[in-house]
Each structure stands twice: as structure tokens, then as C-alpha cells.
Design a protein around this motif. Sequence first.
Motif, PDB file in Angstrom:
ATOM      1  N   ASP A 126     -41.796  55.026  27.792  1.00 39.35           N
ATOM      2  CA  ASP A 126     -42.333  55.342  29.128  1.00 39.35           C
ATOM      3  C   ASP A 126     -41.520  56.333  29.963  1.00 39.35           C
ATOM      4  O   ASP A 126     -42.113  57.066  30.744  1.00 39.35           O
ATOM      5  CB  ASP A 126     -42.656  54.059  29.923  1.00 39.35           C
ATOM      6  CG  ASP A 126     -41.500  53.090  30.001  1.00 39.35           C
ATOM      7  OD1 ASP A 126     -40.725  53.003  29.038  1.00 39.35           O
ATOM      8  OD2 ASP A 126     -41.364  52.391  31.019  1.00 39.35           O
ATOM      9  N   SER A 170     -38.012  47.388  24.841  1.00 36.45           N
ATOM     10  CA  SER A 170     -38.780  46.785  25.937  1.00 36.45           C
ATOM     11  C   SER A 170     -40.263  47.113  25.805  1.00 36.45           C
ATOM     12  O   SER A 170     -41.022  46.943  26.742  1.00 36.45           O
ATOM     13  CB  SER A 170     -38.263  47.301  27.283  1.00 36.45           C
ATOM     14  OG  SER A 170     -38.592  48.659  27.459  1.00 36.45           O
ATOM     15  N   LYS A 200     -41.999  39.647  27.354  1.00 35.67           N
ATOM     16  CA  LYS A 200     -42.115  40.549  28.501  1.00 35.67           C
ATOM     17  C   LYS A 200     -43.562  40.540  28.967  1.00 35.67           C
ATOM     18  O   LYS A 200     -44.478  40.812  28.195  1.00 35.67           O
ATOM     19  CB  LYS A 200     -41.691  41.959  28.095  1.00 35.67           C
ATOM     20  CG  LYS A 200     -41.934  42.974  29.200  1.00 35.67           C
ATOM     21  CD  LYS A 200     -41.288  44.298  28.900  1.00 35.67           C
ATOM     22  CE  LYS A 200     -41.621  45.304  29.981  1.00 35.67           C
ATOM     23  NZ  LYS A 200     -41.016  46.602  29.716  1.00 35.67           N
ATOM     24  N   ARG A 210     -40.808  51.652  38.124  1.00 36.19           N
ATOM     25  CA  ARG A 210     -41.611  52.806  37.688  1.00 36.19           C
ATOM     26  C   ARG A 210     -41.393  53.995  38.616  1.00 36.19           C
ATOM     27  O   ARG A 210     -41.421  55.143  38.173  1.00 36.19           O
ATOM     28  CB  ARG A 210     -43.084  52.409  37.559  1.00 36.19           C
ATOM     29  CG  ARG A 210     -43.274  51.424  36.401  1.00 36.19           C
ATOM     30  CD  ARG A 210     -44.709  50.964  36.214  1.00 36.19           C
ATOM     31  NE  ARG A 210     -44.759  49.882  35.218  1.00 36.19           N
ATOM     32  CZ  ARG A 210     -45.806  49.096  35.015  1.00 36.19           C
ATOM     33  NH1 ARG A 210     -46.910  49.269  35.735  1.00 36.19           N
ATOM     34  NH2 ARG A 210     -45.762  48.153  34.104  1.00 36.19           N
ATOM     35  N   LYS A 223     -50.644  47.935  31.276  1.00 39.67           N
ATOM     36  CA  LYS A 223     -49.947  47.715  30.006  1.00 39.67           C
ATOM     37  C   LYS A 223     -50.369  46.405  29.336  1.00 39.67           C
ATOM     38  O   LYS A 223     -49.645  45.844  28.528  1.00 39.67           O
ATOM     39  CB  LYS A 223     -48.423  47.758  30.239  1.00 39.67           C
ATOM     40  CG  LYS A 223     -47.934  49.109  30.793  1.00 39.67           C
ATOM     41  CD  LYS A 223     -46.410  49.234  30.790  1.00 39.67           C
ATOM     42  CE  LYS A 223     -45.961  50.624  31.267  1.00 39.67           C
ATOM     43  NZ  LYS A 223     -44.494  50.800  31.221  1.00 39.67           N
ATOM     44  N   LYS A 254     -38.694  38.313  30.809  1.00 40.70           N
ATOM     45  CA  LYS A 254     -38.836  39.283  31.892  1.00 40.70           C
ATOM     46  C   LYS A 254     -40.237  39.255  32.444  1.00 40.70           C
ATOM     47  O   LYS A 254     -41.166  39.268  31.652  1.00 40.70           O
ATOM     48  CB  LYS A 254     -38.527  40.666  31.309  1.00 40.70           C
ATOM     49  CG  LYS A 254     -38.671  41.806  32.266  1.00 40.70           C
ATOM     50  CD  LYS A 254     -38.355  43.087  31.557  1.00 40.70           C
ATOM     51  CE  LYS A 254     -38.723  44.214  32.503  1.00 40.70           C
ATOM     52  NZ  LYS A 254     -38.928  45.434  31.834  1.00 40.70           N
ATOM     53  N   SER A 280     -37.105  44.797  39.213  1.00 39.48           N
ATOM     54  CA  SER A 280     -37.066  45.595  40.434  1.00 39.48           C
ATOM     55  C   SER A 280     -37.830  44.952  41.596  1.00 39.48           C
ATOM     56  O   SER A 280     -37.354  44.954  42.728  1.00 39.48           O
ATOM     57  CB  SER A 280     -37.603  46.992  40.147  1.00 39.48           C
ATOM     58  OG  SER A 280     -38.906  46.935  39.602  1.00 39.48           O
ATOM     59  N   TYR A 319     -30.105  44.174  39.550  1.00 41.13           N
ATOM     60  CA  TYR A 319     -29.667  45.323  40.371  1.00 41.13           C
ATOM     61  C   TYR A 319     -28.646  44.881  41.415  1.00 41.13           C
ATOM     62  O   TYR A 319     -28.010  45.714  42.041  1.00 41.13           O
ATOM     63  CB  TYR A 319     -30.886  45.983  41.033  1.00 41.13           C
ATOM     64  CG  TYR A 319     -31.891  46.460  40.000  1.00 41.13           C
ATOM     65  CD1 TYR A 319     -31.669  47.634  39.303  1.00 41.13           C
ATOM     66  CD2 TYR A 319     -33.017  45.699  39.679  1.00 41.13           C
ATOM     67  CE1 TYR A 319     -32.557  48.061  38.323  1.00 41.13           C
ATOM     68  CE2 TYR A 319     -33.908  46.113  38.703  1.00 41.13           C
ATOM     69  CZ  TYR A 319     -33.665  47.298  38.029  1.00 41.13           C
ATOM     70  OH  TYR A 319     -34.545  47.698  37.050  1.00 41.13           O
TER      71      TYR A 319
END
Length: 330
Positions: A126, A170, A200, A210, A223, A254, A280, A319
Amino acid sequence: MTAGLHLPTRMRRTRATGWSRALHGETVLTPADLIWPLFITAGDVEEPIATLPGVSRWPVKDIVKRAKEARDLGIPCVALFPNTPRELRTDDGREALNPDNLMCRATKAIKDAVPDIGVLTDVALDPYTAHGHDGLIDTKGYVLNDATVEVLVGQSLNQAHAGADIIAPSDMMDGRIGAIRMALEEAMLPNVQIMSYAAKYASAFYGPFRDAVGASGLLQGDKKTYQMDPANAEEALREVALDLEEGADSVMVKPGLPYLDIIVRVKQTFEVPVFAYQVSGEYAMIEAAVAAGVGDRDKLVLETLLAFKRAGCSGVLTYHARHAAKLLNG
Ligand code: PBG
């Protein structure tokens, strides 16, 4: 004064003092439990990401500084994600195979300057495709499995030759772990680990990521033909079983917090190292709560990360890794 309840058991007894709470803690969170995802830019200045306040894309030279910072804080591993320049994104994602792409340059720079930190590289197309999907598509936009796996094998070898310590697919194609593992064996790279994004989900929590890798404007459709349905748990166990048979060293679930039940089931069923990706959207939710004045950042961060340890995780991609490590180091 009442007579009292004459209780044989009082659960509050061990909670009454700080020293006792410390003594009875069942779960510990340390900086060694954290993996710090870092975004790389081809530009030469830091680029803050609007939807991920506090997170930036870094030029390669600054990525090395971040890796040093991580090492000094006791964070054992960083995860890299490139924002490939638009003109290098093609339908076949061939930039993923370029030995001099952003990912490889950052990996080499880190391994040269900070050899004692682990580098995890994401495998999926991606950040390299013009259509924003993780694999190659046919004329109807369907993501092709076997043809994609061939490219992913090339991408993995490319990253491993650049010095990646952990290959982390991933993409959710079938059979990719086995194909990558065999290719690593044949390339005489037996100690390169594979951390499979095994369970996932097709999640609404990936939006800011993204943006960060520049794929949001490009992605056609969703997806759901390759990432999992959030309704399913048994299917996650089958995914994990396959990836382990095919040679994964560790598996990932995830997103993170909305899928703690999956983490527990995977850990209890397979007794292998399990990692969570606090993604995220989860990060952005915490930051939004803080900005709205409804929560304390430090406490929200430490509580959510501890929850992953309690559920059975060996570690967490987050993060908030640098911030959490600073808090934990006092
Ligand atoms: C790409 C990939 C994604 C994430 C990690 N690797 C996005 C996606 O599948 O669309 C999401 C991470 C995050 O949201 O923080 N295959």
C-alpha cells in the motif's frame, strides 16, 4: 460504631497502601515492551501529520536520531513506514523492490548508526501502489493473492538485505508467511524474524495511518476481501494457526484495544509470543480526549498499554512509545 461485617475476606486490605499495591501487581509494563512505529519522508524536513497530533514523518537523517532516542529510553525496536513520493507509486508497486527505496535507506542508516536496536519493516504494497491496495489488483479491482505473494517475497528479501531484523507482513494474503520463510532460508538469512500481522481486521481505526503514508487519497474501495471481518474470532485462530505452521516467530493482533478478546484467545490457544498494534485511530482517540479535556494523557497511555500486557501480549506497537517510555523511566 457498627459491629462490622466480620468478613473473612476483604479485597480492599491489599489495596490499602502504595507499597502493598506495588507488591500485589500482577502485570508490569516496561519500555522493553514497546515497539515505536516511525514514518519516513523523502523530503528533508520534519512533516507533522495533522490527523496524528504529535507524530511526524521524518527524513532518514532524523529517523536515525529517533532510533538513538528509542535505544536510550530502553525501547528495543522501531517499526518503519515510508511515505513514498507520489511519482514512484505504480499499479504494480515496483518501488517496494528497489534496494534504494526509502524503507531500505532508513533501515541501513539505523543499522549503521544504532546497530543494537531492532528494526521491524512492514511488508505490504500500500505505500507503493497507485491504487492504495496492499497487493496487485485485476481489472475489477480485486486484490490477487498468489501474484501479490510473489512481489511480497521480493519485498521481504529486499528489506532483509537492507538489514531488517523483523519482517512484518501486514497484507493478509494467504500463504505469504510460508513463501517468505522459504525465501529467507534460501537466501541464507535464517535469523531474520517474521512477525505476522496474523489477525488483522478491516478496521475503521486505520484512517490517520493512511494519511501518514499518503494512501488515503488513493485507496479505491475498501480492504474487506483480504482483511478480517470484525465479527469473527474463530477465524482469527485459524489465521494464527496457519501463520505459525508456515514459520512465523510471533503473531500480531490489530487493532489493539477493541480486540483484546482476540489477544487473550490467541495467547491461551497457542502459547506463542503475541503482539498488539495500538493503531493510529486509537492513538488519535486518546489525543482527542486529551484535547477535549476529558482525560489525562499520561494515565490513559499507561492504562491502555498495561491492558495489552494483562491480556497476554509480549509487547505493543504504539505511537505513544517514546512518551510512555519516558513516563516509565521516571
Ligand atoms: C498497511 C498497514 C496499515 C497499518 C499498518 N500497516 C493500514 C491498512 O491496512 O490500511 C495500520 C496502522 C495504523 O493504523 O496505525 N498494510
